[in-house]
Design a protein around this motif. Structure first.
Motif, mmCIF file in Angstrom:
data_model
loop_
_atom_site.group_PDB
_atom_site.id
_atom_site.type_symbol
_atom_site.label_atom_id
_atom_site.label_comp_id
_atom_site.label_asym_id
_atom_site.label_seq_id
_atom_site.Cartn_x
_atom_site.Cartn_y
_atom_site.Cartn_z
ATOM 1 N N GLN A 72 0.793 -1.199 -0.221
ATOM 2 C CA GLN A 72 0.041 0.026 -0.023
ATOM 3 C C GLN A 72 0.809 1.289 -0.076
ATOM 4 N N MET A 73 0.929 1.793 -1.183
ATOM 5 C CA MET A 73 1.925 3.174 -1.181
ATOM 6 C C MET A 73 1.064 4.173 -1.840
ATOM 7 N N THR A 74 1.758 5.375 -1.773
ATOM 8 C CA THR A 74 1.183 6.450 -2.345
ATOM 9 C C THR A 74 2.073 6.954 -3.627
ATOM 10 N N SER A 75 1.424 6.770 -4.791
ATOM 11 C CA SER A 75 2.043 7.294 -6.098
ATOM 12 C C SER A 75 2.196 8.597 -6.340
ATOM 13 N N GLY A 76 3.135 9.386 -6.847
ATOM 14 C CA GLY A 76 3.306 10.582 -7.194
ATOM 15 C C GLY A 76 3.156 11.053 -8.677
ATOM 16 N N SER A 77 3.503 11.990 -9.227
ATOM 17 C CA SER A 77 3.425 12.299 -10.729
ATOM 18 C C SER A 77 4.643 11.800 -11.651
ATOM 19 N N ASP A 78 5.639 11.277 -11.141
ATOM 20 C CA ASP A 78 6.944 11.046 -11.435
ATOM 21 C C ASP A 78 6.958 9.161 -11.586
ATOM 22 N N PRO A 79 6.804 9.005 -12.796
ATOM 23 C CA PRO A 79 6.872 7.455 -13.043
ATOM 24 C C PRO A 79 8.280 6.905 -12.483
ATOM 25 N N SER A 80 9.277 7.564 -12.631
ATOM 26 C CA SER A 80 10.885 7.091 -12.301
ATOM 27 C C SER A 80 10.809 6.912 -10.787
ATOM 28 N N GLU A 81 10.256 7.965 -10.196
ATOM 29 C CA GLU A 81 10.114 7.690 -8.562
ATOM 30 C C GLU A 81 9.440 6.705 -8.136
ATOM 31 N N ASN A 82 8.293 6.439 -8.634
ATOM 32 C CA ASN A 82 7.237 5.507 -8.511
ATOM 33 C C ASN A 82 7.912 4.136 -8.667
ATOM 34 N N LEU A 83 8.657 3.976 -9.705
ATOM 35 C CA LEU A 83 9.277 2.711 -9.979
ATOM 36 C C LEU A 83 10.354 2.550 -8.897
ATOM 37 N N ARG A 84 10.987 3.703 -8.361
ATOM 38 C CA ARG A 84 12.153 3.166 -7.177
ATOM 39 C C ARG A 84 11.417 2.934 -6.007
ATOM 40 N N GLN A 85 10.105 3.371 -5.776
ATOM 41 C CA GLN A 85 9.119 2.561 -4.817
ATOM 42 C C GLN A 85 8.966 1.336 -5.012
ATOM 43 N N VAL A 86 8.547 0.950 -6.100
ATOM 44 C CA VAL A 86 8.277 -0.628 -6.507
ATOM 45 C C VAL A 86 9.519 -1.448 -6.324
ATOM 46 N N GLU A 87 10.675 -1.070 -6.729
ATOM 47 C CA GLU A 87 11.956 -1.678 -6.313
ATOM 48 C C GLU A 87 12.144 -1.880 -4.982
ATOM 49 N N ASP A 88 12.050 -0.939 -4.204
ATOM 50 C CA ASP A 88 12.283 -0.932 -2.874
ATOM 51 C C ASP A 88 11.431 -2.111 -2.093
ATOM 52 N N LEU A 89 10.115 -1.775 -2.431
ATOM 53 C CA LEU A 89 9.076 -2.551 -1.526
ATOM 54 C C LEU A 89 9.241 -4.111 -2.184
ATOM 55 N N THR A 90 9.582 -4.344 -3.513
ATOM 56 C CA THR A 90 9.576 -5.522 -3.952
ATOM 57 C C THR A 90 11.135 -6.460 -3.352
ATOM 58 N N ARG A 91 12.017 -5.584 -3.342
ATOM 59 C CA ARG A 91 13.206 -6.318 -2.573
ATOM 60 C C ARG A 91 12.925 -6.832 -1.186
ATOM 61 N N ARG A 92 12.203 -5.981 -0.618
ATOM 62 C CA ARG A 92 11.749 -6.281 0.962
ATOM 63 C C ARG A 92 10.783 -7.777 0.853
ATOM 64 N N ALA A 93 9.977 -7.601 -0.148
ATOM 65 C CA ALA A 93 9.061 -8.603 -0.340
ATOM 66 C C ALA A 93 9.675 -10.106 -0.620
#
Length: 264
Positions: free
Chosen positions: A7-28
């Motif tokens: 459960q995350m908060t996306s912003g307007s920058d796809p690159s920053e959102n992808l960085r969130q995806v990577e961080d959370l996926t590595r933790r998962a």
């Protein structure tokens, strides 16, 4: 099967959102999850110019997700926007990972509560399922949760889990509706329902203007007999739940709604 709900908060920058995806996926992946579910519109939050970020399923954003999933050996379900026709985009769920590479375009568009998704989004036309560790998973997006037939169609294609990715609109009674609908769709289809929404931006101290649905949080996991197994709050979170998909067999023996359903 261990499932991660991001459960995350996306912003307007796809690159920053992808960085969130990577961080959370590595933790998962470190937690031995087989599947991680992200919200609708993870690529870019609603309320922004979606036509400026849209890209095909083999574009750089989707390829970044795909490469990450293959590297970590985990299936990722994530919301993005792909090209449509007549100037519109498609509200797409990308599902990628070991032996999985598919996508679902949102069928039911959110023309409700003062918002018209159909002005900028072209609807999909078909249900989509895919396997994770031998378990069939069906896909749905946000407003789809109000339409039982999609969940039953996924179940008839073998789904034991229905994943709902959302950016749920705020408003009076909307949290209650979200929870009620998730439980109802689990009972309709006798599947586990994993409903992952965007976190409430206000919970992260962000101001949102306009009528675009930007999320309320309250992601949830529901059993095939409607029991709440997990329920989050409003803010960003990563939680894990272990699902025994064979529980659907017991549920369908006790509550054979799929077998008993009549066409009218």
């Amino acid at each position: 099967m261990r499932v991660a709900i991001a459960q995350m908060t996306s912003g307007s920058d796809p690159s920053e959102n992808l960085r969130q995806v990577e961080d959370l996926t590595r933790r998962a992946a470190e937690a031995k999850s087989a599947l991680i579910v992200f919200p609708e519109a993870t690529m870019c939050a609603f309320g922004n110019d979606l036509s400026a970020v849209v890209e095909p399923l083999d574009g750089p954003w989707a390829s970044g997700v795909r490469d990450l999933a293959i590297e970590l050996g985990i299936v990722i379900v994530v919301g993005m926007f792909t090209p449509g026709s007549e100037g519109r985009v498609r509200n797409t769920l990308l599902a990628v990972g070991p032996d999985v590479d598919t996508s679902y375009d949102k069928v039911h568009l959110f023309d409700a509560f003062g918002y018209r998704e159909s002005d900028s989004v072209q609807p999909g036309t078909r249900p989509v399922t895919f396997p994770v560790d031998g378990v069939t998973v069906g896909l749905a997006t946000c407003y789809d949760i109000r339409f039982p037939a999609l969940f039953s169609a996924n179940a008839k294609q073998g789904a034991r889990i229905n994943v709902v990715c959302a950016s749920w609109g705020a408003g009076e009674g909307k949290i209650d509706q979200w929870s009620l609908l998730a439980r109802a769709r689990a009972l309709d289809s006798t599947t586990f329902v994993i409903a992952c929404g965007q976190a409430d931006p206000a919970a992260s101290g962000l101001d949102v203007e306009g009528t675009a649905p930007t999320g309320i949080g309250y992601s949830t996991v529901i059993s095939p007999l409607g029991k709440v197994l997990e329920e989050l709050g409003a803010g960003p979170a990563l939680v894990f739940t272990d699902i025994d998909a064979t529980e659907t067999d017991d549920a369908r023996m006790k509550l054979p709604v799929l077998a008993n359903a009549q066409a009218f």
